[in-house]
Design a protein around this motif. Sequence first.
Motif, PDB file in Angstrom:
ATOM      1  N   ASP A 184       0.815  -1.218   0.000  1.00 47.00           N
ATOM      2  CA  ASP A 184       0.000   0.000   0.000  1.00 47.00           C
ATOM      3  C   ASP A 184       0.849   1.269   0.000  1.00 47.00           C
ATOM      4  N   LYS A 187       4.616   1.317  -5.047  1.00 47.35           N
ATOM      5  CA  LYS A 187       4.007   0.792  -6.266  1.00 47.35           C
ATOM      6  C   LYS A 187       5.018   0.817  -7.407  1.00 47.35           C
ATOM      7  N   GLN A 224      -2.570   1.933 -14.452  1.00 45.27           N
ATOM      8  CA  GLN A 224      -3.581   1.885 -13.395  1.00 45.27           C
ATOM      9  C   GLN A 224      -3.116   2.627 -12.148  1.00 45.27           C
ATOM     10  N   PHE A 225      -1.791   2.862 -12.041  1.00 47.70           N
ATOM     11  CA  PHE A 225      -1.269   3.608 -10.898  1.00 47.70           C
ATOM     12  C   PHE A 225      -1.884   4.995 -10.826  1.00 47.70           C
ATOM     13  N   GLU A 227      -4.953   6.042 -11.552  1.00 43.08           N
ATOM     14  CA  GLU A 227      -6.244   5.987 -10.882  1.00 43.08           C
ATOM     15  C   GLU A 227      -6.094   5.656  -9.407  1.00 43.08           C
ATOM     16  N   GLU A 228      -5.179   4.749  -9.086  1.00 46.79           N
ATOM     17  CA  GLU A 228      -4.953   4.387  -7.691  1.00 46.79           C
ATOM     18  C   GLU A 228      -4.466   5.594  -6.901  1.00 46.79           C
ATOM     19  N   TRP A 229      -3.563   6.370  -7.490  1.00 45.26           N
ATOM     20  CA  TRP A 229      -3.015   7.541  -6.803  1.00 45.26           C
ATOM     21  C   TRP A 229      -4.092   8.609  -6.610  1.00 45.26           C
ATOM     22  N   ARG A 231      -7.176   8.172  -6.114  1.00 46.64           N
ATOM     23  CA  ARG A 231      -8.137   7.758  -5.088  1.00 46.64           C
ATOM     24  C   ARG A 231      -7.621   7.940  -3.674  1.00 46.64           C
ATOM     25  N   LEU A 232      -6.338   8.226  -3.530  1.00 46.60           N
ATOM     26  CA  LEU A 232      -5.747   8.339  -2.194  1.00 46.60           C
ATOM     27  C   LEU A 232      -6.198   9.627  -1.502  1.00 46.60           C
TER      28      LEU A 232
END
Length: 232
Positions: A184, A187, A224-225, A227-229, A231-232
Motif C-alpha cells: 500500500d 508501487k 492503473q497507478f 487511478e490508484e493515486w 483515489r488516495l
Amino acid sequence: MTLKCIAIDDEPLALNLIRNYAMKIPALQLVQTFNDALTGAEFLRHNPVDVLFLDINMPDISGLDLIRSLKERPMVIFTTAYKNFAYEGFELEAVDFLLKPFTFDRFAKAFQKAFDHHAARQTQTETNPESLVVYAEYQRIKIALSDIEYIESSEKYIKIHLVKAKPVFTLMSLQKVLEKLPEDKFKRIHRRFIVSVSKVKSISNQKVQFASGVQLPIGKTYLQFIEEWLRL
C-alpha cells in the motif's frame, strides 16, 4: 537456527564433498542430494528448503535455467568449474558463487552469507516493518521506509534513492525488493521504477513528479497507478 538445504550436481565427487562439508556445520541440515537437475527441481517444487547448492553446467538443464523455472526460489549458492557463469549467477541473486574445487573454509564462508541473509530477512519481517534491510558496501544497512523516494533498476543492481541522503546500491532485482515493501506504500510504475506513493506530488503526461523535482515515466502496463493515486 538451522537452515535446510539440498545439493544438485551431476558429479558424484562434488556431491560427496558438499555432503562432507555440510556435516561439519551444525546450523546446516543437508536434506537430500541429486545428480539429476530435473529430479532436483521437481523435489524443490514440493519441498521448500532454505538453501540450494547448485551446479551450473549440467547435461539435462543448466542450473541457471533451473532457477529461472522456479516460482519459489531458495537462497542459491552456485558451484561450478567455470568462471564465465559468475555474472549470470549474481544476476539471479545468488548468495555466493563457489568455484570448484573449493575448500571447507570457502564453503563455510558461503554458508555464513546465506545464514546472515536469512537472519536479516527474518528480522525485517518480524520486527522491522517500517524499514528495509539490504546488503550494501559489504554490510547490512537498515533504511527507513519513510526515507525512500523511489527505487531504480540499474543493470544487475537496484539504486534506492533517498530523500535526504545519497542513493544506496544493492544486488537485488526490482521484483524482489517490491516483495519486501508494504504494497500500500510502494508501487511499481515502470519496468525500471518503484515509487513511494506518499512522495509523489503530482502526475502529468504519464509522468510522476516528486517534491525534489525528479520526474519518472509511467509505463504503459502500469497506467492503473494513476487511478490508484487519484483515489488516495
